[in-house]
Design a protein around this motif. Structure first.
Motif, PDB file in Angstrom:
ATOM      1  N   ASP A 253       0.821  -1.209   0.000  1.00  0.00           N
ATOM      2  CA  ASP A 253       0.000   0.000   0.000  1.00  0.00           C
ATOM      3  C   ASP A 253       0.851   1.254   0.000  1.00  0.00           C
ATOM      4  O   ASP A 253       0.575   2.213  -0.733  1.00  0.00           O
ATOM      5  CB  ASP A 253      -0.926   0.001   1.220  1.00  0.00           C
ATOM      6  CG  ASP A 253      -1.975  -1.103   1.135  1.00  0.00           C
ATOM      7  OD1 ASP A 253      -2.195  -1.594   0.012  1.00  0.00           O
ATOM      8  OD2 ASP A 253      -2.555  -1.456   2.173  1.00  0.00           O
ATOM      9  N   VAL A 254       1.897   1.254   0.847  1.00  0.00           N
ATOM     10  CA  VAL A 254       2.753   2.433   0.898  1.00  0.00           C
ATOM     11  C   VAL A 254       3.473   2.623  -0.441  1.00  0.00           C
ATOM     12  O   VAL A 254       3.638   3.758  -0.910  1.00  0.00           O
ATOM     13  CB  VAL A 254       3.759   2.319   2.059  1.00  0.00           C
ATOM     14  CG1 VAL A 254       4.795   3.420   1.995  1.00  0.00           C
ATOM     15  CG2 VAL A 254       3.021   2.370   3.393  1.00  0.00           C
ATOM     16  N   ARG A 259       4.069   5.761  -5.118  1.00  0.00           N
ATOM     17  CA  ARG A 259       4.271   5.736  -6.565  1.00  0.00           C
ATOM     18  C   ARG A 259       3.347   6.720  -7.287  1.00  0.00           C
ATOM     19  O   ARG A 259       3.752   7.380  -8.251  1.00  0.00           O
ATOM     20  CB  ARG A 259       4.034   4.320  -7.086  1.00  0.00           C
ATOM     21  CG  ARG A 259       4.320   4.180  -8.580  1.00  0.00           C
ATOM     22  CD  ARG A 259       4.288   2.726  -9.019  1.00  0.00           C
ATOM     23  NE  ARG A 259       2.998   2.119  -8.774  1.00  0.00           N
ATOM     24  CZ  ARG A 259       2.786   1.172  -7.854  1.00  0.00           C
ATOM     25  NH1 ARG A 259       3.792   0.756  -7.110  1.00  0.00           N
ATOM     26  NH2 ARG A 259       1.592   0.653  -7.691  1.00  0.00           N
ATOM     27  N   THR A 260       2.113   6.838  -6.795  1.00  0.00           N
ATOM     28  CA  THR A 260       1.153   7.710  -7.489  1.00  0.00           C
ATOM     29  C   THR A 260       1.574   9.175  -7.460  1.00  0.00           C
ATOM     30  O   THR A 260       1.645   9.819  -8.531  1.00  0.00           O
ATOM     31  CB  THR A 260      -0.243   7.524  -6.863  1.00  0.00           C
ATOM     32  OG1 THR A 260      -0.627   6.151  -6.981  1.00  0.00           O
ATOM     33  CG2 THR A 260      -1.264   8.400  -7.569  1.00  0.00           C
ATOM     34  N   LEU A 262       4.533  10.412  -6.852  1.00  0.00           N
ATOM     35  CA  LEU A 262       5.832  10.548  -7.505  1.00  0.00           C
ATOM     36  C   LEU A 262       5.685  10.535  -9.023  1.00  0.00           C
ATOM     37  O   LEU A 262       6.367  11.283  -9.734  1.00  0.00           O
ATOM     38  CB  LEU A 262       6.773   9.436  -7.045  1.00  0.00           C
ATOM     39  CG  LEU A 262       7.271   9.539  -5.596  1.00  0.00           C
ATOM     40  CD1 LEU A 262       8.102   8.313  -5.234  1.00  0.00           C
ATOM     41  CD2 LEU A 262       8.105  10.813  -5.404  1.00  0.00           C
ATOM     42  N   ALA A 263       4.779   9.690  -9.523  1.00  0.00           N
ATOM     43  CA  ALA A 263       4.543   9.665 -10.977  1.00  0.00           C
ATOM     44  C   ALA A 263       3.935  10.975 -11.443  1.00  0.00           C
ATOM     45  O   ALA A 263       4.304  11.512 -12.521  1.00  0.00           O
ATOM     46  CB  ALA A 263       3.624   8.501 -11.327  1.00  0.00           C
ATOM     47  N   ALA A 264       3.018  11.523 -10.645  1.00  0.00           N
ATOM     48  CA  ALA A 264       2.416  12.807 -11.023  1.00  0.00           C
ATOM     49  C   ALA A 264       3.449  13.924 -11.011  1.00  0.00           C
ATOM     50  O   ALA A 264       3.480  14.798 -11.913  1.00  0.00           O
ATOM     51  CB  ALA A 264       1.269  13.135 -10.073  1.00  0.00           C
ATOM     52  N   MET A 265       4.308  13.909  -9.995  1.00  0.00           N
ATOM     53  CA  MET A 265       5.348  14.935  -9.908  1.00  0.00           C
ATOM     54  C   MET A 265       6.318  14.806 -11.081  1.00  0.00           C
ATOM     55  O   MET A 265       6.751  15.816 -11.669  1.00  0.00           O
ATOM     56  CB  MET A 265       6.089  14.808  -8.578  1.00  0.00           C
ATOM     57  CG  MET A 265       5.224  15.138  -7.367  1.00  0.00           C
ATOM     58  SD  MET A 265       6.031  14.730  -5.808  1.00  0.00           S
ATOM     59  CE  MET A 265       7.402  15.873  -5.827  1.00  0.00           C
ATOM     60  N   ARG A 266       6.650  13.585 -11.426  1.00  0.00           N
ATOM     61  CA  ARG A 266       7.558  13.382 -12.564  1.00  0.00           C
ATOM     62  C   ARG A 266       6.931  13.885 -13.850  1.00  0.00           C
ATOM     63  O   ARG A 266       7.606  14.501 -14.697  1.00  0.00           O
ATOM     64  CB  ARG A 266       7.894  11.907 -12.677  1.00  0.00           C
ATOM     65  CG  ARG A 266       8.853  11.578 -13.796  1.00  0.00           C
ATOM     66  CD  ARG A 266       9.188  10.096 -13.819  1.00  0.00           C
ATOM     67  NE  ARG A 266      10.099   9.774 -14.904  1.00  0.00           N
ATOM     68  CZ  ARG A 266      10.548   8.549 -15.161  1.00  0.00           C
ATOM     69  NH1 ARG A 266      10.169   7.529 -14.388  1.00  0.00           N
ATOM     70  NH2 ARG A 266      11.376   8.339 -16.164  1.00  0.00           N
ATOM     71  N   GLY A 267       5.630  13.628 -14.008  1.00  0.00           N
ATOM     72  CA  GLY A 267       4.951  14.108 -15.206  1.00  0.00           C
ATOM     73  C   GLY A 267       4.926  15.619 -15.290  1.00  0.00           C
ATOM     74  O   GLY A 267       5.142  16.206 -16.375  1.00  0.00           O
ATOM     75  N   ASN A 268       4.667  16.277 -14.161  1.00  0.00           N
ATOM     76  CA  ASN A 268       4.650  17.746 -14.168  1.00  0.00           C
ATOM     77  C   ASN A 268       6.035  18.317 -14.423  1.00  0.00           C
ATOM     78  O   ASN A 268       6.188  19.347 -15.099  1.00  0.00           O
ATOM     79  CB  ASN A 268       4.106  18.261 -12.838  1.00  0.00           C
ATOM     80  CG  ASN A 268       2.595  18.144 -12.761  1.00  0.00           C
ATOM     81  OD1 ASN A 268       1.870  18.923 -13.368  1.00  0.00           O
ATOM     82  ND2 ASN A 268       2.124  17.159 -12.006  1.00  0.00           N
ATOM     83  N   LEU A 269       7.067  17.672 -13.870  1.00  0.00           N
ATOM     84  CA  LEU A 269       8.426  18.124 -14.146  1.00  0.00           C
ATOM     85  C   LEU A 269       8.752  17.981 -15.633  1.00  0.00           C
ATOM     86  O   LEU A 269       9.450  18.824 -16.226  1.00  0.00           O
ATOM     87  CB  LEU A 269       9.424  17.340 -13.293  1.00  0.00           C
ATOM     88  CG  LEU A 269       9.396  17.629 -11.793  1.00  0.00           C
ATOM     89  CD1 LEU A 269      10.334  16.680 -11.041  1.00  0.00           C
ATOM     90  CD2 LEU A 269       9.804  19.079 -11.521  1.00  0.00           C
ATOM     91  N   ARG A 296       0.485  15.716  -0.353  1.00  0.00           N
ATOM     92  CA  ARG A 296       0.023  14.337  -0.165  1.00  0.00           C
ATOM     93  C   ARG A 296       1.140  13.447   0.379  1.00  0.00           C
ATOM     94  O   ARG A 296       0.940  12.659   1.297  1.00  0.00           O
ATOM     95  CB  ARG A 296      -0.493  13.797  -1.496  1.00  0.00           C
ATOM     96  CG  ARG A 296      -1.053  12.393  -1.446  1.00  0.00           C
ATOM     97  CD  ARG A 296      -1.588  12.017  -2.819  1.00  0.00           C
ATOM     98  NE  ARG A 296      -2.113  10.661  -2.837  1.00  0.00           N
ATOM     99  CZ  ARG A 296      -2.591  10.082  -3.937  1.00  0.00           C
ATOM    100  NH1 ARG A 296      -2.606  10.747  -5.079  1.00  0.00           N
ATOM    101  NH2 ARG A 296      -3.040   8.844  -3.876  1.00  0.00           N
ATOM    102  N   LEU A 297       2.330  13.599  -0.189  1.00  0.00           N
ATOM    103  CA  LEU A 297       3.477  12.828   0.309  1.00  0.00           C
ATOM    104  C   LEU A 297       3.808  13.205   1.749  1.00  0.00           C
ATOM    105  O   LEU A 297       4.096  12.339   2.584  1.00  0.00           O
ATOM    106  CB  LEU A 297       4.694  13.084  -0.578  1.00  0.00           C
ATOM    107  CG  LEU A 297       4.778  12.331  -1.908  1.00  0.00           C
ATOM    108  CD1 LEU A 297       5.983  12.820  -2.699  1.00  0.00           C
ATOM    109  CD2 LEU A 297       4.872  10.836  -1.655  1.00  0.00           C
TER     110      LEU A 297
END
Length: 489
Positions: A253-254, A259-260, A262-269, A296-297
């Motif tokens: 779960d963690v 991952r969610t 972090l993936a969003a942050m990577r996409g925005n970067l 959220r993190l």
């Protein structure tokens, strides 16, 4: 050496010691009985001769003439094969007369025994002979209260020694057989008695090898000590299995929760790198998304850290907390995360409680964020604060999908998660509501939940008002919270 054989040898050793003590005691008792019987016969014989001589009232030479002594038969029923021999001596130690001796040997008299008899003392002694040991009684022979001679009565102890040797042999053979039987019997008893321990060891070994915590130990008799041990071991295995599964689920779960964002942050970067820096609208949108995912993190990390602190014991602060100000802060922090869910404040009374402001804020953030996560687009989440009598109610109400009745009793358990398909944005790690429950209990409060599937849920956190506003509860003085709140584990 195994525990079975150690227990067997120790038990047999103690029992052998007991048998040895018992055998020595019986041997000593029997020996004393037999020797006392011989001594009593000899004393009885000397008393009989003394009585006969006293009644005769004759000089020593006239009564005991020659080498043959005329005596009445001496009863010897116990040892018929060992007759009593009698001899009469002058005060100077010269033999006057004697009866037929046993196997050709008669009584003997040494100087020490002679001197003691002349002083009117009787001597009982045991002497060796060519046919074994003999017991003899040396006593003075008197006439008109004057020692005129010495009387010696003796009897062979050959029969007694044979009886004692036979008894020793019987004890040796019977004791040896008993020890062997005890060893075999105790070995089997300990084998059966330790069988549950072997099963526990084998099960533990299988668990280690197969990494299968679902195995359990068969309990034959749950009421004895080993049965209780097996039951407790099964309970321990069940708890370990639950903790292990919880750990696996928590890790998964963690990982998903991390991952969610972090993936969003990577996409925005990636968007920023491709030119969003030159587009103000796209730049603001990307920065807002990054800010939301960072929050959220941060919330997830804080929840995990706080959960670890509760295991070790965390000290709660005790200070006045204005809940109306706190609820406004919660509203401002969560409003950027609400997206298409309407976050609003309902009734807002002024209320002050005693407690830890940061922990209470964390509890409200978890409740409100949980409500947002379970509310579909177009729904509403309402935060409210009301004073009800001597308590204050912090409420979080949503118009989400609600909680099924079978799930409702478990939502405050650690790492418990409902069906992910019921959650609009994916399930959480299952620790938010557990932290809310812990914080509520630490502040001597309670939490209530009302929910209808398809209509929404209402979480109410009840806390006692500060003593300045509410001193009495049901006619009794409320426990003053001016002292630090306890360490809750």
């Amino acid at each position: 050496m195994t525990l079975r054989y150690r227990l067997t040898f120790i038990s047999v050793a103690f029992m052998t010691l007991g048998l040895l003590i018992l055998g020595l005691t019986l041997y000593s008792a029997e020996r004393a009985i037999l020797l006392n019987g011989v001594r009593d016969d000899l004393v009885r014989a000397t008393n009989q001769i003394q009585s006969q001589y006293a009644e005769a009232k004759k000089p020593l030479e006239r009564y005991f003439s020659g080498t043959s002594v005329s005596l009445l038969p001496v009863p010897n029923e116990d040892f018929e094969g060992s007759p009593i021999s009698v001899a009469v001596y002058y005060p100077n130690g010269v033999r006057l007369a004697s009866t037929p001796s046993f196997m050709g040997e008669g009584p003997t008299l040494d100087s020490t025994e002679l001197a003691s008899a002349l002083e009117k003392n009787s001597v009982i002694s045991t002497k060796p002979s060519s046919y074994g040991r003999t017991m003899q009684v040396v006593s003075p022979l008197t006439f008109d209260h004057t020692v005129v001679g010495v009387l010696v009565a003796s009897q062979s102890l050959r029969t007694v020694d044979r009886a004692l040797d036979t008894l020793s042999l019987v004890f040796l053979i019977a004791g040896s057989l008993t020890v062997v039987l005890m060893f075999l019997g105790i070995s089997q008893i300990t084998k059966r008695g330790l069988r549950p321990i072997d099963m526990i060891a084998n099960t533990a070994e299988q668990i280690v090898r197969a990494e299968d915590l679902s195995r359990r130990i068969a309990v034959a008799n749950p009421h004895d000590e080993l049965g209780r041990l097996a039951t407790i071991t099964n309970d321990l295995l069940a708890r370990m299995e639950g903790l292990f599964n919880t750990q696996k689920r928590l890790t998964a779960d963690v990982s998903h929760e991390l991952r969610t964002p972090l993936a969003a942050m990577r996409g925005n970067l990636e968007v920023l790198r491709r030119g969003a820096m030159r587009n103000p609208e796209l730049l603001n949108e990307s920065l807002s998304d990054l800010e939301r995912e960072v929050a959220r993190l941060n919330r997830l990390v804080n929840d995990l850290l706080f959960l670890a602190q509760t295991e070790a014991g965390v000290q709660m602060r005790s200070e006045p907390v204005e809940l109306d100000t706190l609820i406004l802060e919660v509203f401002r922090e969560l409003r950027p995360l609400a997206e298409h869910v309407k976050l609003q404040i309902g009734s807002e009374d002024q209320a002050t409680v005693i407690g830890d402001r940061d922990r209470l804020k964390q509890a409200m953030l978890n409740l409100a964020y949980n409500a947002i996560q379970h509310t579909p687009e177009g729904g509403a989440v309402t935060l409210s604060l009301e004073r009800v009598g001597r308590e204050v109610a912090l409420r979080v109400q949503d118009t989400g999908e609600g909680i099924p009745p079978d799930i409702l009793p478990n939502i405050f358990q650690r790492f418990y998660r409902a069906d992910k398909s019921r959650v609009r944005k994916g399930g959480g790690a299952g620790i938010g509501l557990a932290i809310v429950k812990w914080i509520t209990d630490a502040h001597r409060g309670t939490i209530e939940v009302r929910s209808n599937v398809g209509e929404g849920s209402l979480f109410t956190l009840w806390l006692p008002l500060a003593p300045a506003t509410d001193r009495l509860i049901t006619g009794q003085l409320r426990e003053s919270p001016s002292q630090p709140l306890p360490i809750v584990k």
